[in-house]
Design a protein around this motif. Structure first.
Motif, PDB file in Angstrom:
ATOM      1  N   GLN A  86       4.527 -19.242  -7.785  1.00 15.77           N
ATOM      2  CA  GLN A  86       4.982 -20.264  -8.750  1.00 15.77           C
ATOM      3  C   GLN A  86       6.182 -19.772  -9.557  1.00 15.77           C
ATOM      4  OE1 GLN A  86       1.238 -22.156 -10.624  1.00 15.77           O
ATOM      5  NE2 GLN A  86       0.564 -20.240  -9.710  1.00 15.77           N
ATOM      6  N   GLY A  87       6.768 -18.665  -9.121  1.00 20.21           N
ATOM      7  CA  GLY A  87       7.966 -18.151  -9.790  1.00 20.21           C
ATOM      8  C   GLY A  87       7.680 -17.318 -11.025  1.00 20.21           C
ATOM      9  N   GLN A  88       6.416 -16.915 -11.188  1.00 20.98           N
ATOM     10  CA  GLN A  88       6.088 -16.103 -12.374  1.00 20.98           C
ATOM     11  C   GLN A  88       5.814 -14.655 -11.992  1.00 20.98           C
ATOM     12  OE1 GLN A  88       2.824 -18.352 -13.901  1.00 20.98           O
ATOM     13  NE2 GLN A  88       4.169 -20.126 -14.048  1.00 20.98           N
ATOM     14  N   LEU A  89       6.410 -13.742 -12.748  1.00 22.45           N
ATOM     15  CA  LEU A  89       6.217 -12.322 -12.480  1.00 22.45           C
ATOM     16  C   LEU A  89       5.290 -11.728 -13.520  1.00 22.45           C
ATOM     17  CD1 LEU A  89       9.801 -11.066 -11.620  1.00 22.45           C
ATOM     18  CD2 LEU A  89       7.866 -11.311 -10.074  1.00 22.45           C
ATOM     19  N   GLU A  90       4.195 -11.166 -13.017  1.00 25.29           N
ATOM     20  CA  GLU A  90       3.234 -10.545 -13.914  1.00 25.29           C
ATOM     21  C   GLU A  90       3.635  -9.093 -14.107  1.00 25.29           C
ATOM     22  OE1 GLU A  90      -1.379  -9.653 -13.361  1.00 25.29           O
ATOM     23  OE2 GLU A  90      -0.732 -11.505 -12.423  1.00 25.29           O
ATOM     24  N   GLU A  91       3.441  -8.552 -15.308  1.00 22.58           N
ATOM     25  CA  GLU A  91       3.712  -7.117 -15.511  1.00 22.58           C
ATOM     26  C   GLU A  91       2.728  -6.306 -14.666  1.00 22.58           C
ATOM     27  OE1 GLU A  91       5.295  -4.043 -18.529  1.00 22.58           O
ATOM     28  OE2 GLU A  91       5.379  -6.188 -18.887  1.00 22.58           O
ATOM     29  N   LEU A  92       3.228  -5.368 -13.909  1.00 21.66           N
ATOM     30  CA  LEU A  92       2.350  -4.587 -13.027  1.00 21.66           C
ATOM     31  C   LEU A  92       2.005  -3.260 -13.672  1.00 21.66           C
ATOM     32  CD1 LEU A  92       4.186  -5.125  -9.608  1.00 21.66           C
ATOM     33  CD2 LEU A  92       2.196  -6.352 -10.487  1.00 21.66           C
ATOM     34  N   SER A  93       0.792  -2.769 -13.407  1.00 24.78           N
ATOM     35  CA  SER A  93       0.491  -1.398 -13.817  1.00 24.78           C
ATOM     36  C   SER A  93      -0.072  -0.647 -12.615  1.00 24.78           C
ATOM     37  CB  SER A  93      -0.458  -1.370 -15.009  1.00 24.78           C
ATOM     38  OG  SER A  93      -1.670  -1.968 -14.662  1.00 24.78           O
ATOM     39  N   PHE A  94       0.175   0.651 -12.610  1.00 27.45           N
ATOM     40  CA  PHE A  94      -0.113   1.467 -11.423  1.00 27.45           C
ATOM     41  C   PHE A  94      -1.011   2.653 -11.770  1.00 27.45           C
ATOM     42  CE2 PHE A  94       4.288  -0.182 -11.151  1.00 27.45           C
ATOM     43  CZ  PHE A  94       4.091  -1.103 -10.128  1.00 27.45           C
ATOM     44  N   THR A  95      -1.787   3.112 -10.794  1.00 22.86           N
ATOM     45  CA  THR A  95      -2.562   4.339 -10.995  1.00 22.86           C
ATOM     46  C   THR A  95      -1.606   5.532 -10.856  1.00 22.86           C
ATOM     47  OG1 THR A  95      -3.029   4.922  -8.708  1.00 22.86           O
ATOM     48  CG2 THR A  95      -4.448   3.254  -9.691  1.00 22.86           C
ATOM     49  N   ASN A  96      -2.058   6.698 -11.308  1.00 22.93           N
ATOM     50  CA  ASN A  96      -1.233   7.910 -11.152  1.00 22.93           C
ATOM     51  C   ASN A  96      -1.501   8.581  -9.820  1.00 22.93           C
ATOM     52  OD1 ASN A  96       0.052   7.806 -13.589  1.00 22.93           O
ATOM     53  ND2 ASN A  96      -1.735   8.676 -14.650  1.00 22.93           N
ATOM     54  N   LYS A  97      -2.292   7.930  -8.968  1.00 23.85           N
ATOM     55  CA  LYS A  97      -2.711   8.615  -7.740  1.00 23.85           C
ATOM     56  C   LYS A  97      -1.645   8.557  -6.662  1.00 23.85           C
ATOM     57  CE  LYS A  97      -7.515   8.464  -8.682  1.00 23.85           C
ATOM     58  NZ  LYS A  97      -8.814   7.982  -8.340  1.00 23.85           N
ATOM     59  N   LYS A  98      -1.879   9.298  -5.606  1.00 25.43           N
ATOM     60  CA  LYS A  98      -0.958   9.344  -4.465  1.00 25.43           C
ATOM     61  C   LYS A  98      -1.672   8.716  -3.270  1.00 25.43           C
ATOM     62  CE  LYS A  98       0.981  12.209  -7.293  1.00 25.43           C
ATOM     63  NZ  LYS A  98       1.923  11.676  -8.254  1.00 25.43           N
ATOM     64  N   SER A  99      -0.915   7.990  -2.460  1.00 22.77           N
ATOM     65  CA  SER A  99      -1.553   7.426  -1.271  1.00 22.77           C
ATOM     66  C   SER A  99      -0.760   7.764  -0.031  1.00 22.77           C
ATOM     67  CB  SER A  99      -1.741   5.918  -1.422  1.00 22.77           C
ATOM     68  OG  SER A  99      -0.525   5.295  -1.672  1.00 22.77           O
ATOM     69  N   ILE A 100      -1.477   7.789   1.060  1.00 25.44           N
ATOM     70  CA  ILE A 100      -0.887   8.185   2.336  1.00 25.44           C
ATOM     71  C   ILE A 100      -1.465   7.314   3.443  1.00 25.44           C
ATOM     72  CG2 ILE A 100      -2.521  10.140   2.272  1.00 25.44           C
ATOM     73  CD1 ILE A 100      -0.794  11.598   4.223  1.00 25.44           C
ATOM     74  N   CYS A 101      -0.638   6.997   4.410  1.00 27.86           N
ATOM     75  CA  CYS A 101      -1.089   6.208   5.561  1.00 27.86           C
ATOM     76  C   CYS A 101      -0.666   6.926   6.832  1.00 27.86           C
ATOM     77  CB  CYS A 101      -0.469   4.815   5.506  1.00 27.86           C
ATOM     78  SG  CYS A 101      -0.610   3.873   7.042  1.00 27.86           S
ATOM     79  N   ILE A 102      -1.615   7.175   7.709  1.00 26.72           N
ATOM     80  CA  ILE A 102      -1.312   7.765   9.020  1.00 26.72           C
ATOM     81  C   ILE A 102      -1.523   6.684  10.076  1.00 26.72           C
ATOM     82  CG2 ILE A 102      -1.992   9.514  10.718  1.00 26.72           C
ATOM     83  CD1 ILE A 102      -3.000  11.232   8.384  1.00 26.72           C
ATOM     84  N   VAL A 103      -0.492   6.439  10.852  1.00 27.06           N
ATOM     85  CA  VAL A 103      -0.570   5.411  11.897  1.00 27.06           C
ATOM     86  C   VAL A 103      -1.072   6.042  13.200  1.00 27.06           C
ATOM     87  CG1 VAL A 103       0.809   3.861  13.352  1.00 27.06           C
ATOM     88  CG2 VAL A 103       1.258   4.000  10.886  1.00 27.06           C
ATOM     89  N   ASN A 104      -2.003   5.374  13.839  1.00 25.68           N
ATOM     90  CA  ASN A 104      -2.428   5.759  15.193  1.00 25.68           C
ATOM     91  C   ASN A 104      -1.818   4.743  16.157  1.00 25.68           C
ATOM     92  OD1 ASN A 104      -5.128   7.779  15.312  1.00 25.68           O
ATOM     93  ND2 ASN A 104      -4.596   6.906  13.330  1.00 25.68           N
ATOM     94  N   ALA A 105      -0.960   5.249  17.053  1.00 28.49           N
ATOM     95  CA  ALA A 105      -0.301   4.354  18.002  1.00 28.49           C
ATOM     96  C   ALA A 105      -0.925   4.535  19.385  1.00 28.49           C
ATOM     97  CB  ALA A 105       1.188   4.652  18.046  1.00 28.49           C
ATOM     98  N   ALA A 106      -0.731   3.520  20.206  1.00 27.51           N
ATOM     99  CA  ALA A 106      -1.292   3.565  21.565  1.00 27.51           C
ATOM    100  C   ALA A 106      -0.491   4.531  22.440  1.00 27.51           C
ATOM    101  CB  ALA A 106      -1.231   2.166  22.171  1.00 27.51           C
ATOM    102  N   ALA A 107      -1.109   5.024  23.509  1.00 29.13           N
ATOM    103  CA  ALA A 107      -0.377   5.786  24.523  1.00 29.13           C
ATOM    104  C   ALA A 107       0.774   4.909  25.011  1.00 29.13           C
ATOM    105  CB  ALA A 107      -1.306   6.135  25.677  1.00 29.13           C
ATOM    106  N   GLY A 108       1.927   5.523  25.254  1.00 27.36           N
ATOM    107  CA  GLY A 108       3.057   4.753  25.766  1.00 27.36           C
ATOM    108  C   GLY A 108       3.954   4.156  24.697  1.00 27.36           C
TER     109      GLY A 108
END
Ligand code: AMP
Ligand code: GLY
Length: 422
Positions: free
Chosen positions: A312-334
């Motif tokens: 609706q065009g409204q921006l809410e103030e965001l707050s964030f944790t102090n933590k760290k995140s990581i993502c490991i991708v598993n891809a298919a053979a080939g």
């Protein structure tokens, strides 16, 4: 409220997971979804190219919010069709989506906004490419103008390689209409950052910085991929962060306003940092994959509400944790060439809130078992106080996945671990 998420990857599973945790959202539909979204939402097949069919589905199911993950429906103008039917959606108008849909449109926008970017020439044949190349130094970067599912950028070490890339685009027409024109661009050697902001086309809210790892193998070796892993928040010096805001983000958002674009969505700015100076490589008009998987868990706000407001065009103030995140991708053979599909997958059970698996290219077979169904198949996400801890937790869970021929990197988070933990 009922929500519809469009897409089928790890990004969409991540959004569906956040929507499932929202107090605003009671039921989630996903089209087409994957085996993971099937567990917490209703997967539905809708012909996404048929906008009338999407509108009808939304009306029938009383959808209060549509979230579009991938670029194709955005560039195809699905947001315009939904808005014309008074359905709330996150994303830019068809016109503004050209920022991702056309590299030439984006380059002109960058020049009008005055943001730093690599110099480039528009080319449309092998001859014009080779003539323009005289004004550039190796490696030569050739970018097909249109959407090419991540296959439109050629990084060419020599003029011979550039010529063969130009032949592929302009003579063999391997990319079809997406390769009718292209940009020949100056190479920028540096560090890449994914800087995403929520914007209503006037102001913006920055999301935590993420770093993607595009190469298939450890130490950034092997072929380019859609992204083999991410970390967030990326740790950069304050002065550099402010320089990026001042020189890139603010002028880009100001230009959206100047052009009067309807942009209630996400502006993803792909940056290259060269000698502490930011340059824009590209704009995307959507959340990144696998950036989303590490950004969303760091946001403390109710994600359903954030996107319902944004629609609706409204921006809410965001707050964030102090933590760290990581993502490991598993891809298919080939992968990334010809990924092997239909491989049976056995997953461990009993995830924790801070270490879990998201599905990307998976499906359920006729007997209800999980099988691979794409290039990037699974994501392992972990969140902790330090990158070191997050990485160890992610690798521990990753080791329990049983999926023949899978490819994954074990060095995601190393660089950030050093910065943060020593
Ligand atoms: P793009 O789709 O434009 O972001 O390009 C895909 C990838 O190609 C980027 O993520 C970079 O790794 C690389 N790339 C694109 N443009 C350049 C450039 N001018 N200099 C160096 N690398 C680039
Ligand atoms: N990870 C890069 C992208 O989503 O385009």
């Amino acid at each position: 409220m009922h929500a519809l998420v469009i897409g089928s990857g790890g990004r969409e599973h991540s959004i569906v997971k956040s929507f499932a945790e929202s107090v605003l959202i009671e039921q989630i539909f996903v089209s087409p979804g994957n085996a993971g979204t099937d567990e917490i939402a209703v997967n539905v097949i809708i012909d996404l190219k048929n906008h009338e069919a999407v509108v009808q589905f939304c009306k029938l199911q009383n959808i209060g919010l549509v979230f579009i993950g991938p670029e194709d429906p955005l560039v195809d103008g699905l947001c315009d069709s939904l808005r014309a039917a008074d359905i709330l959606v996150v994303g830019p108008s068809k016109k503004a989506a050209q920022l991702e849909g056309s590299k030439i449109f984006a380059k002109k926008f960058m020049e009008a906004a005055g943001v730093p970017t690599a110099k480039a020439d528009i080319v449309n044949s092998v001859e014009s490419t080779m003539a323009a190349a005289k004004n550039y130094t190796a490696p030569y970067i050739l970018k097909a103008d249109g959407l090419a599912a991540g296959k439109g950028v050629f990084i060419c070490r020599t003029l011979e390689i550039l010529e063969s890339a130009a032949k592929k685009i302009f003579v063999e027409k391997t990319l079809g209409a997406a390769g009718e024109t292209a940009l020949l661009e100056q190479n920028l050697p540096g560090t890449e950052i994914s800087f995403l902001v929520l914007t209503n086309g006037e102001t913006f809210q920055a999301l935590p910085l993420a770093q993607d790892h595009k190469r298939l193998l450890n130490k950034n070796l092997g072929p380019n991929t859609g992204g083999m892993g991410t970390v967030a928040p990326m740790d950069i010096p304050h002065y550099l962060y402010h320089k990026i805001i001042e020189k890139v983000i603010q002028p880009s958002v100001d230009q959206l306003k100047k052009e009067n674009y309807l942009f209630y969505g996400i502006l993803f700015v792909g940056l290259m940092i060269v000698d502490n100076e930011p340059y824009v490589l590209e704009y995307n008009v959507r959340l990144g994959d696998p950036e989303t998987q590490v950004i969303l868990p760091l946001i403390k706000n109710d994600i359903g509400k954030v996107f319902h407001d944004l629609a609706q065009g409204q921006l809410e103030e965001l707050s964030f944790t102090n933590k760290k995140s990581i993502c490991i991708v598993n891809a298919a053979a080939g992968y990334p060439g010809n990924p092997v599909k239909d491989t049976p997958i056995h997953l461990p059970i009993g995830f924790q809130p801070d270490v879990y698996i998201l599905h990307a290219g998976t499906k359920l077979d006729a007997n209800g078992y999980i099988r691979s169904n794409g290039g990037r198949v699974l994501n392992v996400i972990a969140i902790d106080e330090t990158f070191e801890k997050a990485k160890n937790k992610a690798l521990e869970l990753n080791a329990k996945i049983n999926f023949e021929g899978r490819q994954y990197r074990t060095d995601i988070g190393n660089y950030q671990s050093k910065r943060q933990d020593t």
